[in-house]
Motif scaffolding. Structure first.
Motif, mmCIF file in Angstrom:
data_model
loop_
_atom_site.group_PDB
_atom_site.id
_atom_site.type_symbol
_atom_site.label_atom_id
_atom_site.label_comp_id
_atom_site.label_asym_id
_atom_site.label_seq_id
_atom_site.Cartn_x
_atom_site.Cartn_y
_atom_site.Cartn_z
ATOM 1 N N VAL A 192 4.813 -9.065 10.900
ATOM 2 C CA VAL A 192 4.865 -10.139 11.958
ATOM 3 C C VAL A 192 3.599 -10.983 11.777
ATOM 4 O O VAL A 192 2.500 -10.363 11.572
ATOM 5 N N LEU A 193 3.533 -12.283 11.828
ATOM 6 C CA LEU A 193 2.489 -13.133 11.765
ATOM 7 C C LEU A 193 1.678 -13.059 12.935
ATOM 8 O O LEU A 193 2.331 -13.430 14.139
ATOM 9 N N VAL A 234 -2.414 -13.717 8.654
ATOM 10 C CA VAL A 234 -2.403 -12.218 8.848
ATOM 11 C C VAL A 234 -1.123 -11.742 9.325
ATOM 12 O O VAL A 234 -0.748 -12.209 10.422
ATOM 13 N N PHE A 235 -0.443 -10.641 8.480
ATOM 14 C CA PHE A 235 0.884 -10.307 9.004
ATOM 15 C C PHE A 235 0.647 -8.773 9.302
ATOM 16 O O PHE A 235 0.002 -8.220 8.651
ATOM 17 N N SER A 236 1.294 -8.383 10.426
ATOM 18 C CA SER A 236 1.015 -6.833 10.920
ATOM 19 C C SER A 236 2.192 -6.212 11.129
ATOM 20 O O SER A 236 3.230 -6.723 11.432
ATOM 21 N N GLU A 257 0.620 -1.114 0.030
ATOM 22 C CA GLU A 257 0.055 -0.100 -0.080
ATOM 23 C C GLU A 257 0.827 1.313 0.187
ATOM 24 O O GLU A 257 0.297 2.330 -0.351
ATOM 25 N N ASP A 258 2.290 1.115 0.595
ATOM 26 C CA ASP A 258 2.808 2.370 0.603
ATOM 27 C C ASP A 258 3.506 2.718 -0.818
ATOM 28 O O ASP A 258 4.217 3.729 -1.188
ATOM 29 N N GLY A 259 3.395 1.652 -1.945
ATOM 30 C CA GLY A 259 3.961 1.992 -3.107
ATOM 31 C C GLY A 259 5.380 1.826 -3.248
ATOM 32 O O GLY A 259 5.913 2.243 -4.340
ATOM 33 N N HIS A 260 6.030 1.412 -2.279
ATOM 34 C CA HIS A 260 7.484 1.335 -2.374
ATOM 35 C C HIS A 260 8.011 -0.103 -2.742
ATOM 36 O O HIS A 260 9.338 -0.125 -2.849
ATOM 37 N N SER A 261 7.435 -0.863 -2.619
ATOM 38 C CA SER A 261 7.764 -2.506 -2.812
ATOM 39 C C SER A 261 6.504 -3.138 -3.159
ATOM 40 O O SER A 261 5.406 -2.996 -3.018
ATOM 41 N N ILE A 262 7.125 -4.396 -3.672
ATOM 42 C CA ILE A 262 6.171 -5.574 -4.141
ATOM 43 C C ILE A 262 6.372 -7.032 -3.188
ATOM 44 O O ILE A 262 7.498 -7.265 -3.020
ATOM 45 N N TYR A 301 -2.638 -22.551 -5.308
ATOM 46 C CA TYR A 301 -1.302 -21.903 -5.200
ATOM 47 C C TYR A 301 -1.818 -20.829 -4.209
ATOM 48 O O TYR A 301 -2.712 -20.226 -3.919
ATOM 49 N N PRO A 302 -0.645 -20.155 -3.353
ATOM 50 C CA PRO A 302 -1.087 -19.103 -2.352
ATOM 51 C C PRO A 302 -1.498 -17.885 -3.077
ATOM 52 O O PRO A 302 -0.961 -17.715 -4.395
ATOM 53 N N LYS A 303 -1.964 -17.126 -2.613
ATOM 54 C CA LYS A 303 -2.416 -15.785 -2.932
ATOM 55 C C LYS A 303 -2.293 -14.792 -1.746
ATOM 56 O O LYS A 303 -2.195 -15.044 -0.755
ATOM 57 N N LEU A 304 -2.150 -13.414 -2.279
ATOM 58 C CA LEU A 304 -1.657 -12.543 -1.569
ATOM 59 C C LEU A 304 -3.005 -11.138 -1.441
ATOM 60 O O LEU A 304 -3.479 -11.045 -2.360
ATOM 61 N N ALA A 305 -2.977 -10.512 -0.368
ATOM 62 C CA ALA A 305 -3.894 -9.235 -0.392
ATOM 63 C C ALA A 305 -3.443 -8.257 0.647
ATOM 64 O O ALA A 305 -2.747 -8.928 1.661
ATOM 65 N N THR A 306 -3.682 -7.179 0.726
ATOM 66 C CA THR A 306 -3.510 -6.413 1.590
ATOM 67 C C THR A 306 -4.711 -5.403 2.086
ATOM 68 O O THR A 306 -5.488 -5.213 1.256
ATOM 69 N N HIS A 307 -4.884 -4.957 3.268
ATOM 70 C CA HIS A 307 -5.818 -3.986 3.546
ATOM 71 C C HIS A 307 -5.354 -3.148 4.984
ATOM 72 O O HIS A 307 -5.007 -3.853 6.110
ATOM 73 N N ASN A 308 -5.424 -1.893 4.897
ATOM 74 C CA ASN A 308 -5.353 -1.056 6.006
ATOM 75 C C ASN A 308 -3.800 -1.485 6.755
ATOM 76 O O ASN A 308 -3.795 -1.570 7.972
ATOM 77 N N GLY A 309 -2.737 -1.697 6.008
ATOM 78 C CA GLY A 309 -1.514 -1.734 6.665
ATOM 79 C C GLY A 309 -1.289 -3.306 6.855
ATOM 80 O O GLY A 309 -0.200 -3.637 7.195
#
Length: 664
Positions: free
Chosen positions: A620-621, A613-615, A541-546, A593-601
C-alpha cells in the motif's frame, strides 16, 4: 577465615533432574559443571554472562550442563584493593540470584590459606562423585575463564606447570575470548596448552562487552572528572566517560595508567563542540545548536574518537514512512548523472560520465575516481573502503571492463579480467551485482569484441574469473540492465528491459547447471506506446516474486514459483494500477525512467521528481518523498540507513534520513 573449613558443596541449583532424562534418551551422556575462580571484586554482569556463553557452546557440543559455581578467591591471594572474602561471597550470592543455574561455592574463600585452581576443581569433582549420582567417566568439572587468564598462564611465573597440565588434561577449560585476543595464537605459543588443545573449548563473545571488576572499582573510586576546555570548565563522571569506549581519547582516561590525583585536565579545543559531545555521552542523543557548524563538530568528534557515536546518533534505522530531507548536495557536472550508490557507512558515490565522485558519511567529497574518458556503466560498494566500477571499452584501446578502487584515495586496487579459451579479452562491463556479505562472488554483464556476450563471475578473494555464462538465443545477457543475486534460489536474476532492447527479458541464471530454470519475456507480440512496458525490475526480499514497474508507475508482480512466462504482453504479471497520469500518456520527453528498491519489507519506486514508499504485504502506498527543485530523479539508492536521490537537471542529490528513536 576458618582453618581447614569443611563446607558442603551447594547443590540446590544443579539440574539433577536432567540426569535421569538424558540417561533414558542418550546412550553415552556427558555432563559438565562449570567453575570460575576469581577475585569477584566486585562480581559483574560479564562474570555471569560467561556462564551463559559457555553453557550454549557446551550444549551445542553434546554436553548436558548441570550448573556452575562462582568461587571467590581466598583473602591470602593478597591482590591490591581486594576486599574481605565475606563481603565478596555476599556480593556473589546477590549477583547469582538472577541466574537459574549459577551459584556460589564459599569453600575457597573460607579456607585459612590461599587455594590453587586445581584444588578448587578437585574438591568440587570429589564432592559430586561422592554423591553417587555420577560416574567419573560421564562427569566433567571444567574451569571457566577469560582469554586474559589463558594468556597469563604463559607469562607469569606463579603458575605451576604440572598444575596447569592436570587442569587442561583431567578437567578441561572453557575460555571466553576477550575482544582483541587471539586464543589460537595463545594456545600455539604455550607448550602445555598446545599439548591439550583438544581439551580447551574457546567461545566467542558475539556482542563484546568491556565491563570488568577493575574498571568498576576504578570508576567508583574517582567518579568525578573535571576538564578545562578552551578556558571553559566542565565536570562529569567517569561513568559518562566510559560510554565513549576504551578506544576513544576520553575512554582512555579510565585506564590504570591514568593519574586520579590530577585535579583537572586542560584541552585546548573548542568548548562549544565539547559540550555537545559530552551531552551525547550523557544522554545518547545528539543536539547540535545553530551556532555550531556540523563540519566543526565532526572535526572535534574525530579528535576525541567519538565520530562513530555522532554518526550513530545523527540518524536512526531507515523507515520509509519516517524519512526527512537531511541535506542536498550540488553536483559537479549538471545533466550527465549516471548512477548514485549508497555506501554501507552512510556515504555515497555519484557517477558522472567518466568520473565517480565519492562522499564520506559527513558528505565531504573525497578524491574523485577518473577513468580517463571511459564511460561509467555501473558502480557499487564492496565495503565502505572499496568501490567497484564497470566501464565501456574504448575503441582501439584494451580498456574498459571492471575494477576496484579505493574509496578514500581513488587509487586503482585491482582490475578484473575476462578470459575465453585461456586468452584475456577486452570487454565492456555493464550491470553488476555482489552476491552478498557472506559470499565473495561478483557478477557483471559483459560484451566482447568477438560476440563474447554473457555474464561473468569473479572471486573477490582471488580477483580471478571464476565462471562465464554465455548468452543463449532469445536472452540478451550482455546488454542486461539489472543483475541481482537471489540467495534463496542460488541463482542470478538478469533483466534486459525497454528501451535498451525492444523486448523485455527477465530470467534466473543457474551458474552450476548453466541453465535458465525460469524466465519471463514479452517477445513475440506487437506493442504500442500506450501499452505497459516493463522499465525496471527487482526481486522481492522474500525471494518468491519479482516486482516490475511501467511508465505509468504501475507496480506488477511476477510469481517465481510459477512456470516460465509465455510470449504475451504482461503474461504472468499481476499489475496493480497506481497511475498518477489520468491520460496515461508515456512521457517520452522525460529522460528518467522509474526505478525500484526494497529495504526491510518496504518497496520504493521513483517516478519523475518523487519517490513513493509502499508498505505491508499488499504494498500500500504510505508515503511520498519529493522536493521542489532539481528536476526528475534519475536514480536513487538505499544503504547505511540513508536514502540518496540523484536529480537529473541540476545534478543535485538529496539525502533522506529517519530520525533516531527517542531516548526514554
Amino acid at each position: 577465615m576458618e582453618a581447614n573449613a569443611e563446607i558442603p558443596l551447594p547443590v540446590d541449583k544443579l539440574s539433577i533432574d536432567l540426569i535421569q532424562k538424558t540417561k533414558s534418551s542418550i546412550s553415552d551422556p556427558r555432563y559438565a559443571v562449570l567453575v570460575s575462580s576469581g577475585s569477584f571484586n566486585p562480581p559483574t554482569y560479564m562474570h555471569l554472562r560467561m556462564f551463559e556463553l559457555a553453557r550454549d557452546e557446551l550444549t551445542a557440543q553434546g554436553y548436558t550442563v548441570l550448573g556452575g559455581y562462582l568461587s571467590p578467591v581466598n583473602d591470602e591471594y593478597k591482590k591490591k584493593d581486594l576486599i574481605s572474602g565475606m563481603h565478596r561471597i555476599r556480593m556473589c550470592e546477590l549477583a547469582c540470584k538472577s541466574s537459574s543455574f549459577v551459584t556460589v561455592d564459599p569453600w575457597e574463600a573460607k579456607q585459612s590459606s590461599y587455594q590453587r585452581n586445581l584444588e578448587v576443581l578437585a574438591r568440587i569433582q570429589s564432592s559430586l562423585l561422592k554423591s553417587g549420582i555420577f560416574d567419573k567417566g560421564s562427569l566433567k568439572v571444567m574451569l571457566l575463564c577469560g582469554s586474559d587468564l589463558l594468556e597469563r598462564w604463559g607469562v607469569l611465573k606463579v603458575w605451576i606447570a604440572d598444575e596447569l597440565r592436570t587442569i587442561c588434561k583431567d578437567f578441561g577449560v572453557v575460555c571466553i575470548r576477550r575482544e582483541g585476543m587471539d586464543i589460537d595464537k595463545i594456545i600455539c605459543n604455550n607448550e602445555i596448552l598446545s599439548e591439550n588443545k583438544n581439551n580447551i573449548i574457546s567461545v566467542d563473545e558475539i556482542v563484546p562487552n568491556q565491563i570488568s571488576s577493575t574498571r568498576v572499582r576504578s570508576m567508583a573510586s574517582r567518579d568525578r572528572v573535571r576538564f578545562n576546555v578552551g578556558g571553559q570548565l566542565f565536570e562529569t563522571t567517569s561513568t559518562t566517560l566510559a560510554n565513549a569506549g576504551r578506544e576513544s581519547m576520553l575512554g582512555a582516561l579510565l585506564d590504570e595508567s591514568w593519574n586520579p590525583g590530577q585535579p583537572e585536565y586542560f584541552l585546548d579545543r573548542n568548548p562549544a563542540c565539547f559540550s555537545v559531545l559530552l551531552d551525547l555521552l550523557r544522554t545518547g542523543a545528539l543536539h547540535i545548536p545553530a551556532n555550531v557548524p556540523q563540519k566543526l563538530l565532526y572535526r572535534e568528534a574525530l579528535y576525541y574518537g567519538l565520530l562513530d557515536h555522532v554518526r550513530n546518533a545523527k540518524w536512526g534505522p531507515l523507515d520509509g514512512n519516517r524519512l526527512q530531507l537531511a541535506d542536498s548536495v550540488p553536483g559537479r557536472a549538471p545533466g550527465d548523472g549516471t548512477a548514485i550508490r549508497a555506501a554501507p557507512d552512510g556515504g555515497c558515490c555519484v557517477a558522472h560520465g567518466s568520473v565517480v565522485h565519492v562522499y564520506n558519511w559527513m558528505l565531504e567529497e573525497r578524491k574523485p575516481i577518473s577513468l580517463d574518458y571511459q564511460q561509467v556503466n555501473d558502480v557499487g560498494y564492496i565495503d565502505a573502503d572499496s568501490i567497484v566500477i564497470t566501464a565501456r571499452e574504448r575503441l582501439g584501446r584494451a580498456e574498459g571492463g571492471m575494477a576496484i578502487f579505493s574509496a578514500s584515495t581513488g587509487e586503482l586496487q585491482h582490475r578484473f579480467r575476462v578470459e575465453h579459451g585461456q586468452q584475456p579479452k577486452s570487454f565492456t562491463a555493464g550491470a553488476l551485482s555482489l552476491a552478498g556479505p557472506d559470499d565473495n562472488r561478483i557478477f557483471s554483464s559483459c560484451k566482447g569484441r568477438l560476440n563474447e556476450y554473457g555474464i561473468g563471475m569473479w572471486d573477490l578473494n582471488t580477483g580471478q574469473q571464476g565462471d562465464f555464462f554465455y548468452e543463449l538465443p532469445g536472452c540478451s545477457l550482455g546488454d542486461a540492465d539489472i543483475l541481482q543475486w537471489l540467495p534463496s534460489k542460488n541463482c542470478l536474476m538478469v533483466a534486459t528491459l525497454f528501451p535498451r532492447t525492444d523486448n523485455c527479458f527477465i530470467g534466473l541464471l543457474d551458474f552450476r547447471a548453466k541453465t535458465i530454470p525460469w524466465s519471463w519475456s514479452d517477445a513475440g507480440i506487437v506493442v504500442t506506446l500506450e501499452d505497459k512496458r516493463v522499465l525496471h525490475a527487482i526481486a522481492m526480499e522474500d525471494g518468491h516474486s519479482i516486482c516490475v514497474i511501467n511508465q505509468y508507475e504501475d507496480l506488477g508482480f511476477i510469481d517465481l514459483r510459477a512456470g516460465t512466462g509465455t510470449n504475451s504482453a504482461g503474461a504472468g504479471v499481476r499489475w496493480s494500477s497506481r497511475s498518477k497520469l489520468m491520460n496515461r500518456k508515456v512521457p517520452f520527453e522525460e529522460s528518467c525512467y522509474p526505478k525500484l528498491a526494497t529495504h526491510n519489507g518496504q518497496l520504493f519506486s521513483c517516478m519523475n521528481d518523487s519517490i513513493s514508499v509502499f508498505s505491508g504485504s499488499e504494498h500500500v502506498l504510505t508515503s511520498t518523498l519529493s522536493r521542489s527543485y532539481g528536476g526528475s530523479i534519475c536514480d536513487f539508492s538505499i544503504g547505511g540507513d540513508r536514502l540518496f536521490a540523484l536529480h537529473n537537471e541540476d545534478n543535485v542529490f538529496d539525502v533522506w534520513e529517519s530520525s533516531p528513536s527517542p531516548i526514554i
